[in-house]
Design a protein around this motif. Sequence first.
Motif, short mmCIF file in Angstrom:
data_model
loop_
_atom_site.label_atom_id
_atom_site.label_comp_id
_atom_site.label_asym_id
_atom_site.label_seq_id
_atom_site.Cartn_x
_atom_site.Cartn_y
_atom_site.Cartn_z
N LEU A 61 0.43 7.00 6.42
CA LEU A 61 0.93 5.64 6.23
C LEU A 61 1.15 5.31 4.76
O LEU A 61 1.81 4.32 4.43
N ARG A 62 0.62 6.13 3.88
CA ARG A 62 0.83 5.89 2.44
C ARG A 62 2.32 5.85 2.12
O ARG A 62 2.77 4.96 1.37
N ALA A 63 3.07 6.77 2.67
CA ALA A 63 4.50 6.81 2.39
C ALA A 63 5.20 5.55 2.89
O ALA A 63 6.16 5.07 2.27
N VAL A 64 4.71 4.99 3.99
CA VAL A 64 5.30 3.77 4.54
C VAL A 64 5.05 2.60 3.60
O VAL A 64 5.95 1.79 3.31
N PRO A 78 2.41 -0.25 -4.02
CA PRO A 78 1.73 0.92 -4.61
C PRO A 78 0.37 1.16 -3.97
O PRO A 78 -0.35 0.22 -3.61
N VAL A 79 0.02 2.43 -3.85
CA VAL A 79 -1.22 2.84 -3.18
C VAL A 79 -2.09 3.60 -4.17
O VAL A 79 -1.62 4.49 -4.89
N GLN A 80 -3.38 3.27 -4.19
CA GLN A 80 -4.35 3.98 -5.01
C GLN A 80 -5.47 4.49 -4.12
O GLN A 80 -6.05 3.73 -3.34
N ILE A 81 -5.78 5.78 -4.22
CA ILE A 81 -6.89 6.37 -3.47
C ILE A 81 -8.16 6.22 -4.30
O ILE A 81 -8.19 6.60 -5.47
N ALA A 108 -5.39 -0.14 -1.73
CA ALA A 108 -6.41 0.84 -2.06
C ALA A 108 -7.02 1.36 -0.77
O ALA A 108 -7.20 0.61 0.19
N SER A 109 -7.34 2.65 -0.75
CA SER A 109 -7.95 3.26 0.43
C SER A 109 -8.82 4.43 -0.01
O SER A 109 -8.45 5.16 -0.94
N PRO A 110 -9.96 4.63 0.64
CA PRO A 110 -10.78 5.81 0.33
C PRO A 110 -10.23 7.09 0.93
O PRO A 110 -10.68 8.18 0.59
N GLN A 111 -9.26 6.97 1.86
CA GLN A 111 -8.69 8.14 2.51
C GLN A 111 -7.18 8.08 2.44
O GLN A 111 -6.57 7.05 2.71
N THR A 165 -7.85 -0.94 2.72
CA THR A 165 -7.89 -0.54 4.12
C THR A 165 -8.75 0.72 4.25
O THR A 165 -8.88 1.49 3.30
N HIS A 166 -9.37 0.90 5.42
CA HIS A 166 -10.36 1.98 5.56
C HIS A 166 -9.71 3.36 5.59
O HIS A 166 -10.36 4.36 5.27
N ASN A 167 -8.42 3.44 5.98
CA ASN A 167 -7.69 4.71 5.90
C ASN A 167 -6.20 4.42 5.95
O ASN A 167 -5.78 3.25 6.07
N LEU A 168 -5.41 5.48 5.85
CA LEU A 168 -3.95 5.34 5.86
C LEU A 168 -3.35 6.15 7.00
O LEU A 168 -2.29 6.75 6.86
N ASN A 169 -4.05 6.15 8.12
CA ASN A 169 -3.55 6.85 9.31
C ASN A 169 -2.63 5.94 10.11
O ASN A 169 -2.60 4.72 9.92
#
Length: 744
Positions: free
Chosen positions: A401-404, A411-414, A394-397, A364-368
């Motif tokens: 929303l990462r915590a969600v 799992p989330v990887q930046i 995976a997100s570049p930013q 995704t383009h961000n985690l806002n």
Amino acid sequence: MTETAAWQFEVEVHPPSWIFPRGKTWVAGWIWLKENRVTADLRAWVDGRPYLALHGLPQPGRDEIFLGRAGPPYAGFVLLLEPHAGASLLRLEVRDETGAWREFFRAPITVAESGSSFPPQPALPALLENHFDALLRRRAGQPATPWAALADETISTALAEPLNSLPNPPFFGALEEPREIGWVRYGRISVTGWLAHRTARITQLTAMIDPLFEVSLLHGLKRDDIEGVFADLPGKETSAFLGHVDLPASSSTPALLKIFAQLDTGEKHLVFAQRFTPRVMAGANAPLPVLSKKTFAAAAWALWRSAKRHHLPPTTWAAVKPALNSAWENYSAEAPAKPATVRPEAIPAIQAEPGKPLRTLIVTHNLNFEGAPWFIYELACYLAAQPGASVRIASPQDGPLRAVFEKAGLPVQIVDIGPAVGARTTEEFKTKLIENTATLPWAEIDLVIGNTMVTFWAVHAARQAGKPSLLYVHESSPVRRFFARSLAPALLSVVEDAFTLAHRVIYTAAATQVVHARLGHGVLLPSWVDVARVDHFVENSTALALRKKHGLDPTATLLVNIGSLCERKGQHVFIQAAELLKEELHFTYPQEKIQFVMVGARPGLYLEMLKEEVTRLGLQENVVFVAETGEIFDFYRLADIFVCTSFEESFPRVLLESAAFNLPIVSTNVNGIAEMLTDEEAWLTPPGDRYRLADAIKKALGAHFGGDHTRRDLARIAIERKYHQDNSMPQHLAVAQAATKSHR
């Protein structure tokens, strides 16, 4: 003074007996249009030479006569003319907001024999690069107007001599943006520069393009690079200004920006005037005709003939050919395809195979807290719930929303993708992409899903790793326009290649699919709303309790606008509508407190400008800002009316959810919104039109206070029928499964 049925005017400043000396001469006056119209532009013709005026200038005393108050609109105009020797006729024309030019004055003139000669005119090839697109867009907007008339207006616009203005001492400053080109984002132009006064204090800077609407600029900002001859200038350290100015659809090209300075002495001065050519980089643009070689040839021939009528230097088709090739490339890159050529692919009905669970990487383009990330969060949860499946993000930013995601077991990887997307060449992009994505666990991935066009790089990374991919496209803007100022030119084709390299491109709105039709048809899949979750939330909450929780007035009628505060979402138009309705709502509903609530405030220039505008308009009691939050359902539940003011949307989930919450809806009618709701289910308005938005809000309030629930109930029925989660989600899963099966 001259008065007709259409206008009153007076040319107050001109050479005696209209005898022009050698050199430049001022001509000035005022004009007031009747018929409820305003001056959108003004120009003079000296024989075959057009000159653009500075129009809409304050005329203290006279503006009050026509309006009963000070402007805007303002009635004054000035021209700086340099008639050539032998010129014999001066004509003045005015353009109103309908786009029609009408002559209102003419006079025979005499020019000194020593006057300048007729200046050399540009050849047609030089005009094509900047004006062919304008002619095509004029044709799309005025299909009944003859090609010759459209071409003549295009050539006249190209030849018109602009009049710009810089500060005169004791003012000192510079306008840095816009200059000859003005980049338009969602109906607005960014304005930046600096201004100081040697002896007085500047109390306010205002700017306008729209003849009816003057906006404040933020002034007094820090500036530390004004040195040299300005070393002793008072206030230079806090002389910077910036802001955004509305560009109405009725604006001429080139448009005219005016900036006024108010001094502590009470005086108001024009300090900058700049003509610029608008270039839309984001948001709605005037449409192009459907892609057609016949249309293109007709436009080229019309310009050729018009160039001859305007006595441009003779040329040949061979000389014109390179410019025409460039014009065709630009036209074909953005023009809509013929409707018959846009055929959605069939949705494959394929089930998961036993023993081969789906392992998915979602990029995704961000985690806002924004619509697109929330969309992909729900899809990720659904895919992860399938037997034996796993999903990682995976997100570049990074973002809230990462915590969600992580709370849901995803799992989330930046991933730092900056070097790749900042590449200047395709070769550099490929090299950097391998380096930037090397840490992703490719051996544990069966499928890559890119969420938004901004994740084009994920499709290329999947290709390099030998993995299939899906690309969800939510942007309703052509690739080359969307990325024009953020990517190197060489990478524009890389983005377009992603549409071909992906196993499927998925759209949730036909309007978005049409925008990108030339890159491949893709799959049109319905979006979704979790109706059961909404109903459960409603049953277990009350509007009163949620208003108290968020510090909102429990007795007020709340018009709620949900979405990250940004230009694309158009919250500035929401505030403008609040200002238009302020007095009327007070008298219509004297016992009611009506508030305009914006949920999604994030620190930044746009928020500061909105707050400044609220203060300037005296709307502090009417407008409420709420910070970005993950508790969006709270605000649907506590709202009385939902308002969407976006300039561009593919298929906004906020409308699906507000309809599921059974709210009355006022919305701009852009892109996929028309596929979601009709005029019978919501109050729909054009984007950026504060007057139509105010009227729609007024009607929605009338229905609310009158107990008319027809539209909101029909919207709930339509959304539940067409976009229920249980019907839509399996179709998205089927496409994902098909991608992995075909790749094995």
